[in-house]
Structures are given as structure tokens and as C-alpha cells.
Enzyme design. Sequence first.
Site, PDB file in Angstrom:
ATOM      1  N   ASN A 175     -22.384  20.843 -25.812  1.00  0.00           N
ATOM      2  CA  ASN A 175     -23.694  20.618 -25.302  1.00  0.00           C
ATOM      3  C   ASN A 175     -24.086  21.752 -24.356  1.00  0.00           C
ATOM      4  O   ASN A 175     -23.330  22.381 -23.708  1.00  0.00           O
ATOM      5  CB  ASN A 175     -23.513  19.308 -24.550  1.00  0.00           C
ATOM      6  CG  ASN A 175     -24.896  18.896 -23.740  1.00  0.00           C
ATOM      7  OD1 ASN A 175     -25.168  18.536 -22.601  1.00  0.00           O
ATOM      8  ND2 ASN A 175     -25.808  18.956 -24.724  1.00  0.00           N
TER       9      ASN A 175
ATOM     10  N   MET B  93     -30.295  10.942 -21.662  1.00  0.00           N
ATOM     11  CA  MET B  93     -31.272  11.708 -20.784  1.00  0.00           C
ATOM     12  C   MET B  93     -32.172  10.529 -20.336  1.00  0.00           C
ATOM     13  O   MET B  93     -32.857   9.699 -20.958  1.00  0.00           O
ATOM     14  CB  MET B  93     -32.129  12.711 -21.574  1.00  0.00           C
ATOM     15  CG  MET B  93     -31.392  13.992 -22.056  1.00  0.00           C
ATOM     16  SD  MET B  93     -32.437  15.199 -22.884  1.00  0.00           S
ATOM     17  CE  MET B  93     -32.634  14.187 -24.542  1.00  0.00           C
TER      18      MET B  93
ATOM     19  N   GLN C  67     -24.203   4.587 -22.113  1.00  0.00           N
ATOM     20  CA  GLN C  67     -23.637   5.489 -21.087  1.00  0.00           C
ATOM     21  C   GLN C  67     -23.704   5.084 -19.726  1.00  0.00           C
ATOM     22  O   GLN C  67     -24.912   4.536 -19.500  1.00  0.00           O
ATOM     23  CB  GLN C  67     -24.301   6.917 -21.145  1.00  0.00           C
ATOM     24  CG  GLN C  67     -23.298   7.801 -19.978  1.00  0.00           C
ATOM     25  CD  GLN C  67     -23.950   9.040 -20.158  1.00  0.00           C
ATOM     26  OE1 GLN C  67     -24.948   9.150 -19.254  1.00  0.00           O
ATOM     27  NE2 GLN C  67     -23.636  10.413 -20.581  1.00  0.00           N
TER      28      GLN C  67
ATOM     29  N   ASP D 226     -27.963  24.357 -24.525  1.00  0.00           N
ATOM     30  CA  ASP D 226     -28.653  25.708 -25.326  1.00  0.00           C
ATOM     31  C   ASP D 226     -28.341  25.738 -26.701  1.00  0.00           C
ATOM     32  O   ASP D 226     -28.703  26.604 -27.341  1.00  0.00           O
ATOM     33  CB  ASP D 226     -27.798  26.881 -24.857  1.00  0.00           C
ATOM     34  CG  ASP D 226     -28.052  27.098 -23.159  1.00  0.00           C
ATOM     35  OD1 ASP D 226     -29.027  26.686 -22.427  1.00  0.00           O
ATOM     36  OD2 ASP D 226     -27.705  28.160 -22.573  1.00  0.00           O
TER      37      ASP D 226
ATOM     38  N   CYS E   8     -23.721  14.223 -14.866  1.00  0.00           N
ATOM     39  CA  CYS E   8     -24.922  14.404 -14.339  1.00  0.00           C
ATOM     40  C   CYS E   8     -24.954  15.253 -13.059  1.00  0.00           C
ATOM     41  O   CYS E   8     -24.088  14.954 -12.084  1.00  0.00           O
ATOM     42  CB  CYS E   8     -25.766  13.074 -13.973  1.00  0.00           C
ATOM     43  SG  CYS E   8     -27.087  13.069 -13.325  1.00  0.00           S
TER      44      CYS E   8
ATOM     45  N   GLY F 109     -29.887  18.039 -26.307  1.00  0.00           N
ATOM     46  CA  GLY F 109     -30.635  17.433 -25.262  1.00  0.00           C
ATOM     47  C   GLY F 109     -32.026  17.978 -25.236  1.00  0.00           C
ATOM     48  O   GLY F 109     -33.015  17.421 -25.863  1.00  0.00           O
ATOM     49  N   ARG F 110     -32.435  18.778 -24.541  1.00  0.00           N
ATOM     50  CA  ARG F 110     -33.674  19.440 -24.217  1.00  0.00           C
ATOM     51  C   ARG F 110     -34.490  19.755 -25.335  1.00  0.00           C
ATOM     52  O   ARG F 110     -35.970  19.715 -25.398  1.00  0.00           O
ATOM     53  CB  ARG F 110     -33.845  20.364 -22.990  1.00  0.00           C
ATOM     54  CG  ARG F 110     -33.312  19.786 -21.786  1.00  0.00           C
ATOM     55  CD  ARG F 110     -33.169  21.159 -20.901  1.00  0.00           C
ATOM     56  NE  ARG F 110     -31.943  21.939 -20.984  1.00  0.00           N
ATOM     57  CZ  ARG F 110     -31.965  22.991 -20.057  1.00  0.00           C
ATOM     58  NH1 ARG F 110     -32.873  23.532 -19.360  1.00  0.00           N
ATOM     59  NH2 ARG F 110     -30.809  23.930 -20.643  1.00  0.00           N
TER      60      ARG F 110
END
Length: 330
Positions: A204, A19, A72, A206, A102, A228-229
Amino acid sequence: MAKIGTIDVGEFPLLLAPMEDVSDPPFRALCKEQGADVVYTEFISSEGLIRDAAKSMQKLDIYEKERPVGIQIFGAELDSMLQAIDIVEKSNPDIIDINFGCPVKKVVSKNAGAGILKDIPLMVKLTEEMVKRTNLPITVKTRLGWDADSIKIVEVAERLQDVGIKAISIHGRTRVQMYKGNANWAPIAEVKNNQRMHIPVFGNGDVDTPEMAVKMRDEYGLDGAMIGRASIGYPWFFKEVKHFFKTGQHLNPPTIEERVKAARRHLQMSIDWKGEKLGVFETRRHYTNYFKGIPHFKEYRMKMVTSDESADVFAAFDEVEEKFSDFQFV
């Protein structure tokens, strides 16, 4: 057990997603301590690397305590991507990941990131040549497709596997969706259930509760979850998921003392790595989640996210710890 090449990453590993301005060395260290099995750097421009751009080069910093760690990179020009591989190898990562997912306009407009989903033959050709360039395992992170009418992820994943990638992480949205709506994991499960697939397939999008991680594992049969988030400002998420896997019970949330301690460490590590100005600025996005759930917190949050001096932010941490010492998180 899932393996990326010869690297054993455990049973249903939890991976910290790459991220931008988030998954830097300080934050990766915190997530690793809390149970992340594999961590990835922020995404790095291949063009930036070959131009020796300072910000891109700094993102190559990795540390032994992070391993296994993946660097990455993104781009759409073959020569630049191959030169980037040569540069990345010098940092001695365990994995090189290609960003084909992305959705940000400035990346997509150059046919990089999710932009390449409109040109699958180029995507496959780039990947094939990059695999040939290095002995390190190459992995790919991508999305379901460009839009709802062009979801060919089963075919795409198989073709990428056939040219040599060692794992694939798939975000359950198209580029057009960006981060809106719910992630659709069904096509990712189709990739996993393809009889020709033999590399790990990670999901990936949710995975924001331990229950969702269980669902991804048990109902969709995927090999691991890329987080992630849900981890931003909350590195404990990895530990909580693993505890839930083992016991079926939720781990007690971190106390105010634990949160302040982590926030302090995070800020100090960021300053040590990036310097005072950037260290203070780029850690701000984490504070809302570090202290989420505390009532009437706006005054303190504003101090944390508007001050340019680390001394003021550290003082705000002290105030929070003292004022809310008895607050119970649920």
C-alpha cells in the site's frame, strides 16, 4: 492465486483501502463495479461500537454485491476490541481487519492505529486474542514502523502471522512520515521474502498508475496492491490497472458522459444511504478527481463543493456535461 483464509481473491488482487469518509457503501459499490477484488469499510472505532454510537454503527452496513468485504476496526483496549468483534460479526462480513496504521493524531494519542507501533507486544497480544474470538479471517493493515529507527516490520509481520492473521497489508511509510515523501516498498518485499511467511502480503502507498501496480507485482513480488488515494473520485482506476496487466496498454480514460453519470450515481446513492445533508457533504471530496483535467473548471467545482442542496449539485453536473461534451481526456 491469493487467499485470505479460504476466500480466493484472485491473482494479484486489487483491494480498496479503508478510508475515513471515503470507502462507504456508495463508493465501494462503484469501485466493485470497476474491478476492485476486495473492499474494506471505513475504519470503525471499537469504543464507538460498544457505546452504540450512531456513526460507528452505520459504518457496519454492508451489501451482498460488495463481497468479499472486510470491516475494519481500531482501538487499543483488549476488552473493547473483543466486544467490537462480537458486534461486527452480526453484520456478517467476510473479513475483519485491524487498523494498526492510521497516523492521525486523535487515533494515535490513544495508542490505537499507528500508535500501537510503539508497543509491539501489545499489538501482537491484541491480535492473538481477537483471532481467538472469531472464526472469521482476521487481517491487519499497518505501517513500516513508528519512525525510521524502529522499522521491524519483518519481525512484526511474522509474529502477527504466528498468532493467526490471514493476510497483512503494509503501507510503505512510517507513522512519522504520515503521507509525505515516497513510499518505501523494499521492507514490504523483505516481509514477502521471509521464508517463514505463508500468508498474502499486500502493498500500500503510491500505487497511483498502472505502471506502479506492475512494479509492485513484478519487481517487489508482492501478492496484491491496496489502493487508496488514487481511487478517490476515480473508481475506474481498478479497471485501468487490470486492463494494463492484460494488454500492456492504457485503457482510454472515461468520457465526460461516463464521469457525470458516475458522479450522479455516487451522489444519489450517498443521499439514499446517509440522507440529504450528509450525502451532499461527504461526496464533495470526490468531485475534483471525477473531473480532473478539464480546463477552467473552478466555477463548476465551486458549485459542487459549496452547495448544500443536492438539486444544485445535480444541476452543476448537467452544466458540465453540456459545456464539456466534446472535451477529450488524455
